[in-house]
Design a protein around this motif. Structure first.
Motif, PDB file in Angstrom:
ATOM      1  N   LYS A 319       0.735  -0.883   0.088  1.00 53.66           N
ATOM      2  CA  LYS A 319      -0.067  -0.035  -0.085  1.00 53.66           C
ATOM      3  C   LYS A 319       0.979   1.154   0.163  1.00 53.66           C
ATOM      4  N   VAL A 320       0.563   2.164  -1.054  1.00 52.06           N
ATOM      5  CA  VAL A 320       1.463   3.229  -1.268  1.00 52.06           C
ATOM      6  C   VAL A 320       0.699   4.417  -1.161  1.00 52.06           C
ATOM      7  N   CYS A 321       1.009   5.385  -0.517  1.00 49.84           N
ATOM      8  CA  CYS A 321       0.123   6.804  -0.396  1.00 49.84           C
ATOM      9  C   CYS A 321       0.895   7.753  -0.800  1.00 49.84           C
ATOM     10  N   ILE A 322       0.419   8.470  -1.851  1.00 48.35           N
ATOM     11  CA  ILE A 322       1.163   9.759  -2.389  1.00 48.35           C
ATOM     12  C   ILE A 322       0.401  11.077  -2.101  1.00 48.35           C
ATOM     13  N   VAL A 335       2.803   9.507 -11.556  1.00 46.37           N
ATOM     14  CA  VAL A 335       3.643   8.723 -10.433  1.00 46.37           C
ATOM     15  C   VAL A 335       2.995   7.440 -10.364  1.00 46.37           C
ATOM     16  N   ARG A 336       1.572   7.549 -10.244  1.00 43.12           N
ATOM     17  CA  ARG A 336       0.903   6.374  -9.579  1.00 43.12           C
ATOM     18  C   ARG A 336       1.199   5.196 -10.787  1.00 43.12           C
ATOM     19  N   LYS A 337       1.295   5.304 -11.934  1.00 42.30           N
ATOM     20  CA  LYS A 337       1.725   4.284 -12.814  1.00 42.30           C
ATOM     21  C   LYS A 337       2.869   3.783 -12.679  1.00 42.30           C
ATOM     22  N   SER A 338       4.039   4.507 -12.076  1.00 39.37           N
ATOM     23  CA  SER A 338       5.258   3.648 -11.700  1.00 39.37           C
ATOM     24  C   SER A 338       5.209   2.570 -10.521  1.00 39.37           C
ATOM     25  N   PHE A 339       3.887   2.539 -10.113  1.00 39.95           N
ATOM     26  CA  PHE A 339       3.812   1.402  -8.962  1.00 39.95           C
ATOM     27  C   PHE A 339       2.939   0.177  -9.639  1.00 39.95           C
ATOM     28  N   GLU A 340       3.567  -0.863 -10.247  1.00 36.07           N
ATOM     29  CA  GLU A 340       2.777  -1.732 -10.683  1.00 36.07           C
ATOM     30  C   GLU A 340       2.245  -2.774  -9.595  1.00 36.07           C
ATOM     31  N   ASN A 341       0.974  -3.166  -9.440  1.00 34.39           N
ATOM     32  CA  ASN A 341       0.411  -4.011  -8.648  1.00 34.39           C
ATOM     33  C   ASN A 341       0.695  -3.636  -7.165  1.00 34.39           C
ATOM     34  N   CYS A 342       0.465  -2.526  -6.908  1.00 30.16           N
ATOM     35  CA  CYS A 342       0.397  -1.987  -5.592  1.00 30.16           C
ATOM     36  C   CYS A 342      -0.837  -1.283  -5.676  1.00 30.16           C
TER      37      CYS A 342
END
Ligand code: HIS
Length: 374
Positions: A319-322, A335-342
């Motif tokens: 789980k990532v928060c930006i 930026v969201r696109k750089s986190f695959e499968n998260c």
């Protein structure tokens, strides 16, 4: 604002678990060759109350439509699907469904079911497929093996057929048998037949146990050829299940039908840990007689609420928060696109930072957006 008794909102984990169960069901059934089917939630009451089905109107959520006909919220998938299939081509079919049924006589009113209906298949094949699918599905959602109970309508019904019971007495006897009230079974039976018959019927209340008890009843009923055939059928099915890695198999030879349309084999699955019924089904060839057809039909429905309660929440995704602001929202979306499968959650502030594995902030430095780990 309040809700009517029995209605409830659902959110968060319990809903996630329910969706998880339904998604896996779709996967398992698709891979086993089932096609999806859905029917409307509103139907005519007569679809369920006609003489071939005989479900009780008082247990349904119902109202009058503008033409004075009674409409109901779907009380049963099996009957609704039979109606939908009645005009289709007569060839082997396997259908899978998921959705709500409504029962006024139960505290929850709305119940979520997933299930399959198999028609025009050889008997043993359709029956074993229902149970093998259920087993494979329980494995897929991590519930593992359950205890399977097999029963058959004909054992009890062939005994009762000779008794000339009124409809009311037949229902009283069925209920007493269902609740395993041996004395009551005896009392109702003795009033309508002889002592020997009443004792035989009362002893049927105790005819349940591990599959091995069948040998004892084969000996006991050796004169009753039709019942012997039924026992052989149950044994064959149990053998297929055992060879396919099923867990414990029980029989209830005195089981009476819990739905009026069953004719033949009936089965249920019980969870190992709590004993809760997680699936229930059976053969219902006679239901199709309303369409002038004589066919083989069998199915099983699984209780989504019971199964969802067994699902262990396994948050395997990171789980990532930006943290972004109005100005950096479009950049955050990139930026969201750089986190695959998260799981990526864009927020204005990391209110619950502990809910995330990583928190990033988008800052503007020298007129350029930068992603900075917190
Ligand atoms: N409709 C049944 C289950 C079932 C499906 N097919 C045959 N039986 C029930 O609600 O218990």
């Amino acid at each position: 604002m309040f809700l009517p008794a029995g209605s409830k909102d659902e959110m968060g984990i319990s809903l996630n678990n329910r969706f998880h169960v339904m998604e896996k069901f779709r996967k398992v059934t698709t891979l086993r060759g089932y096609k999806p089917i859905s029917t409307p939630v509103i139907e005519y009451a007569s679809t369920f109350t006609n003489e071939f089905i005989d479900m009780k109107l008082q247990d349904m959520m119902k109202w009058f439509n503008g033409e004075g006909e009674i409409e109901v919220l779907r009380p049963d998938w099996t009957t609704a699907i039979a109606r939908a299939l009645s005009n289709l081509e007569k060839k082997p079919q396997k259908w899978a469904y998921q959705g709500s049924i409504f029962k006024r006589n139960m505290p929850g009113v709305e119940y979520h079911q997933i299930g399959v209906e198999i028609i025009h298949h050889p008997e043993l094949m359709g029956e074993s497929e229902c149970l093998l699918m259920a087993q494979a599905f329980l494995k897929e959602i991590g519930v593992g093996t359950c205890v399977i109970e097999l029963g058959h309508t004909e054992i009890y019904e062939s005994l009762v057929a000779e008794m000339q019971l009124s409809k009311a007495d037949a229902e009283r006897l069925r209920l007493a048998m269902h609740d395993k009230k041996k004395d009551e079974v005896y009392q109702i039976a003795i009033a309508r037949s002889n002592k020997e018959k009443a004792e035989e019927l009362a002893s049927l209340v105790d005819a349940f146990g591990p599959i091995e008890i069948i040998a004892e009843y084969e000996e006991k009923w050796k004169e009753r050829e039709n019942v012997l055939g039924t026992l052989r059928h149950i044994k064959k099915l149990a053998e297929i299940l055992k060879q396919s890695g099923s867990g414990e198999i029980l029989v209830d030879l005195g089981r009476v039908k819990n739905l009026p349309y069953y004719s033949g084999l009936m089965f249920r699955g019980f969870l190992q840990n709590s004993g809760a019924v997680c699936f229930s089904g059976g053969r219902y060839d006679r239901l199709y007689e309303q369409f002038g057809e004589s066919i083989s039909a069998v199915g099983v429905a699984l209780d989504v609420e019971v199964l969802a309660a067994q699902v262990k929440e396994s948050d395997t995704l990171e789980k990532v928060c930006i943290i972004a602001n109005e100005e950096s929202l479009a950049f955050a979306e990139e930026v969201r696109k750089s986190f695959e499968n998260c799981i990526v959650d864009v927020q204005s502030e990391a209110e619950n930072a502990n809910d995330y594995n990583k928190v990033y902030e988008i800052k503007k430095l020298n007129g350029k957006f930068e992603v900075i780990e917190r």
